[in-house]
Design a protein around this motif. Structure first.
Motif, PDB file in Angstrom:
ATOM      1  N   ALA A  18       0.829  -1.207   0.000  1.00 46.44           N
ATOM      2  CA  ALA A  18       0.000   0.000   0.000  1.00 46.44           C
ATOM      3  C   ALA A  18       0.860   1.252   0.000  1.00 46.44           C
ATOM      4  O   ALA A  18       0.570   2.222  -0.722  1.00 46.44           O
ATOM      5  N   GLY A  19       1.928   1.267   0.786  1.00 48.08           N
ATOM      6  CA  GLY A  19       2.806   2.429   0.818  1.00 48.08           C
ATOM      7  C   GLY A  19       3.479   2.679  -0.518  1.00 48.08           C
ATOM      8  O   GLY A  19       3.578   3.825  -0.973  1.00 48.08           O
ATOM      9  N   PHE A  20       3.952   1.587  -1.145  1.00 46.84           N
ATOM     10  CA  PHE A  20       4.589   1.750  -2.449  1.00 46.84           C
ATOM     11  C   PHE A  20       3.593   2.272  -3.477  1.00 46.84           C
ATOM     12  O   PHE A  20       3.929   3.144  -4.301  1.00 46.84           O
ATOM     13  N   LEU A  21       2.353   1.759  -3.441  1.00 45.12           N
ATOM     14  CA  LEU A  21       1.342   2.214  -4.384  1.00 45.12           C
ATOM     15  C   LEU A  21       0.996   3.683  -4.155  1.00 45.12           C
ATOM     16  O   LEU A  21       0.815   4.445  -5.118  1.00 45.12           O
ATOM     17  N   MET A  22       0.934   4.089  -2.902  1.00 48.94           N
ATOM     18  CA  MET A  22       0.656   5.494  -2.587  1.00 48.94           C
ATOM     19  C   MET A  22       1.775   6.393  -3.088  1.00 48.94           C
ATOM     20  O   MET A  22       1.533   7.450  -3.689  1.00 48.94           O
ATOM     21  N   ILE A  23       3.004   6.002  -2.870  1.00 49.00           N
ATOM     22  CA  ILE A  23       4.143   6.807  -3.313  1.00 49.00           C
ATOM     23  C   ILE A  23       4.176   6.894  -4.833  1.00 49.00           C
ATOM     24  O   ILE A  23       4.395   7.975  -5.409  1.00 49.00           O
ATOM     25  N   ALA A  24       3.947   5.761  -5.504  1.00 44.11           N
ATOM     26  CA  ALA A  24       3.953   5.774  -6.965  1.00 44.11           C
ATOM     27  C   ALA A  24       2.814   6.639  -7.503  1.00 44.11           C
ATOM     28  O   ALA A  24       2.999   7.414  -8.463  1.00 44.11           O
ATOM     29  N   GLY A  25       1.615   6.536  -6.882  1.00 42.46           N
ATOM     30  CA  GLY A  25       0.488   7.357  -7.328  1.00 42.46           C
ATOM     31  C   GLY A  25       0.728   8.839  -7.094  1.00 42.46           C
ATOM     32  O   GLY A  25       0.411   9.682  -7.947  1.00 42.46           O
ATOM     33  N   ALA A  26       1.274   9.185  -5.920  1.00 39.14           N
ATOM     34  CA  ALA A  26       1.547  10.588  -5.620  1.00 39.14           C
ATOM     35  C   ALA A  26       2.593  11.152  -6.583  1.00 39.14           C
ATOM     36  O   ALA A  26       2.487  12.307  -7.036  1.00 39.14           O
ATOM     37  N   ALA A  27       3.605  10.332  -6.910  1.00 40.57           N
ATOM     38  CA  ALA A  27       4.627  10.795  -7.850  1.00 40.57           C
ATOM     39  C   ALA A  27       4.019  11.035  -9.233  1.00 40.57           C
ATOM     40  O   ALA A  27       4.344  12.028  -9.917  1.00 40.57           O
ATOM     41  N   LEU A  28       3.133  10.139  -9.654  1.00 39.59           N
ATOM     42  CA  LEU A  28       2.496  10.299 -10.954  1.00 39.59           C
ATOM     43  C   LEU A  28       1.616  11.559 -10.987  1.00 39.59           C
ATOM     44  O   LEU A  28       1.655  12.331 -11.955  1.00 39.59           O
ATOM     45  N   LEU A  29       0.844  11.766  -9.938  1.00 37.80           N
ATOM     46  CA  LEU A  29      -0.005  12.958  -9.878  1.00 37.80           C
ATOM     47  C   LEU A  29       0.826  14.229  -9.811  1.00 37.80           C
ATOM     48  O   LEU A  29       0.444  15.276 -10.371  1.00 37.80           O
ATOM     49  N   ALA A  69      -8.295  10.315  -5.346  1.00 40.11           N
ATOM     50  CA  ALA A  69      -7.458   9.302  -6.003  1.00 40.11           C
ATOM     51  C   ALA A  69      -6.514   8.631  -5.011  1.00 40.11           C
ATOM     52  O   ALA A  69      -6.314   7.407  -5.035  1.00 40.11           O
ATOM     53  N   LEU A  70      -5.923   9.446  -4.103  1.00 41.36           N
ATOM     54  CA  LEU A  70      -5.016   8.880  -3.101  1.00 41.36           C
ATOM     55  C   LEU A  70      -5.767   7.995  -2.112  1.00 41.36           C
ATOM     56  O   LEU A  70      -5.245   6.953  -1.681  1.00 41.36           O
ATOM     57  N   VAL A  71      -6.971   8.398  -1.740  1.00 38.75           N
ATOM     58  CA  VAL A  71      -7.777   7.558  -0.851  1.00 38.75           C
ATOM     59  C   VAL A  71      -8.094   6.219  -1.526  1.00 38.75           C
ATOM     60  O   VAL A  71      -8.022   5.142  -0.908  1.00 38.75           O
ATOM     61  N   PHE A  72      -8.432   6.271  -2.806  1.00 39.11           N
ATOM     62  CA  PHE A  72      -8.714   5.035  -3.545  1.00 39.11           C
ATOM     63  C   PHE A  72      -7.475   4.143  -3.630  1.00 39.11           C
ATOM     64  O   PHE A  72      -7.556   2.923  -3.442  1.00 39.11           O
ATOM     65  N   LEU A  73      -6.325   4.768  -3.919  1.00 36.38           N
ATOM     66  CA  LEU A  73      -5.087   3.982  -4.004  1.00 36.38           C
ATOM     67  C   LEU A  73      -4.750   3.346  -2.663  1.00 36.38           C
ATOM     68  O   LEU A  73      -4.253   2.207  -2.617  1.00 36.38           O
ATOM     69  N   LEU A  74      -4.995   4.087  -1.561  1.00 32.73           N
ATOM     70  CA  LEU A  74      -4.723   3.523  -0.238  1.00 32.73           C
ATOM     71  C   LEU A  74      -5.613   2.308   0.024  1.00 32.73           C
ATOM     72  O   LEU A  74      -5.128   1.250   0.456  1.00 32.73           O
ATOM     73  N   GLY A  75      -6.885   2.430  -0.226  1.00 28.00           N
ATOM     74  CA  GLY A  75      -7.785   1.304  -0.009  1.00 28.00           C
ATOM     75  C   GLY A  75      -7.474   0.134  -0.924  1.00 28.00           C
ATOM     76  O   GLY A  75      -7.455  -1.032  -0.489  1.00 28.00           O
TER      77      GLY A  75
END
Length: 359
Positions: A18-29, A69-75
């Motif tokens: 979950a942390g890696f997905l959040m970091i990757a999503g935040a970097a993309l955004l 989007a970040l909330v969705f990625l976290l879940g």
């Protein structure tokens, strides 16, 4: 050892996913945000038909979408990570269960992990192999303990019978009775000493030094020469200097047992024993051959079992306690050597011990 309970491996992997997905999503955004800022003006710009969106408008439109989007990625990361980590750790759960069963004494259980060869499959296969060796070792120890108890009980029972005879008939104590007691007691002592030698070799608790097998062969032959002469056995010793690395006392015991076994299990008349040493690229070799009855390969394979003589238990009319070749096998293994037994075409046995060289 008592340790405080921490987070499970599955939960750690889930949080990592979950942390890696959040970091990757935040970097993309963030990349999208920077890209959009290049084409959006700072202040309001009037144009025909209305004003052009500026950065303030972009912030009001983009920030809420980013938050959702970040909330969705976290879940999604927590749920997906929990499922994926569970599937990945399933083999480890099976291995843990097998370990607990083994710790409780169930050594017959096997993991038999399915699938292609990966790290978990290699670990499971290695654990299965360890359980198989451990089960065989425990079975061998149990069989050995039962045989040892039987062998020790025999001289003790005979001694008790002889002592009862002497007690009931104190005037009938003769030199023959004393000699029989002495012989039975000697056998019990020899058996106990052999068991101690076997235990000492199994523990590998000995100091390694340079040992010449050719000198040990001469020493063992000289010691057992009177026994060979009484039985009409001819002993021939040959070979070159063969330096091995190990315990002098244990290797002398090994050599003596081999020569003794070759003398005792031989022809009734005109038997021969040949003892030789050699050196090759693989190491040093001690070979003992003796004449005798023809032996089958199946029978020879049982000779290193404790208290065995071929496929039958050793008889009391032979000198020894039935541990000669068992001790040889144990000492050879303790020295990282190879023991080979083979029947001779003309009858008898050929025993070869290959040990690492001291050079």
């Amino acid at each position: 050892m008592h340790r405080e309970r921490g987070l499970s491996a599955r939960l750690k992997l889930t949080l990592s996913y979950a942390g890696f997905l959040m970091i990757a999503g935040a970097a993309l955004l963030a990349v999208v945000w920077v890209f959009l800022l290049r084409y959006v003006p700072d202040g309001p710009i009037m144009a025909i038909g209305g004003s052009v969106p500026n950065r303030d408008d972009l912030v009001r439109a983009f920030v809420p979408a980013v938050a959702w989007a970040l909330v969705f990625l976290l879940g999604f990361g927590l749920v997906g990570g929990w499922i994926l980590s569970g599937r990945m750790l399933a083999p480890l759960t099976r291995i843990t269960r097998a370990t607990r069963l083994a710790a409780n004494g169930s050594l017959s259980h096997r993991i038999h992990l399915e699938g292609r060869n990966d790290e978990f499959r290699e670990l499971a296969d290695a654990f299965d192999a360890m359980l198989a060796r451990l089960e065989a070792h425990v079975a061998e120890q149990q069989r050995f303990a039962a045989n040892a108890s039987h062998e020790l009980r025999t001289p003790l029972a005979i001694t008790q019978t002889l002592l009862e005879v002497a007690r009931d008939h104190p005037n009938g104590v003769t030199s023959e009775l004393v000699e029989r007691l002495r012989g039975v007691n000697t056998r019990a002592i020899d058996l106990t000493e052999a068991l101690l030698v076997l235990s000492h070799a199994d523990r590998r608790s000995f100091v390694r030094e340079r040992v010449d097998l050719s000198l040990l062969a001469e020493q063992a032959t000289e010691t057992l020469l009177p026994l060979a002469e009484r039985r009409g056995i001819t002993i021939d010793t040959s070979g070159k200097v063969a330096l091995a690395l190990g315990s002098h006392a244990l290797l002398l015991q090994l050599t003596t047992n081999l020569v003794h076994n070759a003398i005792v299990h031989n022809l009734a008349e005109g038997g021969t024993v040949r003892v030789s040493t050699g050196v090759d690229r693989a190491g040093v070799t001690l070979t003992v051959e003796n004449s005798g009855e023809k032996l089958s390969p199946q029978l020879v394979s049982t000779l290193t079992e404790p208290f065995q003589r071929g496929t039958e238990r050793i008889r009391t009319d032979h000198e020894g306690v039935g541990l000669g070749l068992a001790i040889v096998k144990s000492i050879t293994q303790a020295h990282d050597g190879i023991l080979t037994l083979a029947p001779r075409a003309a009858g008898g046995l050929r025993v070869s011990v290959e040990l690492p060289s001291a050079h």
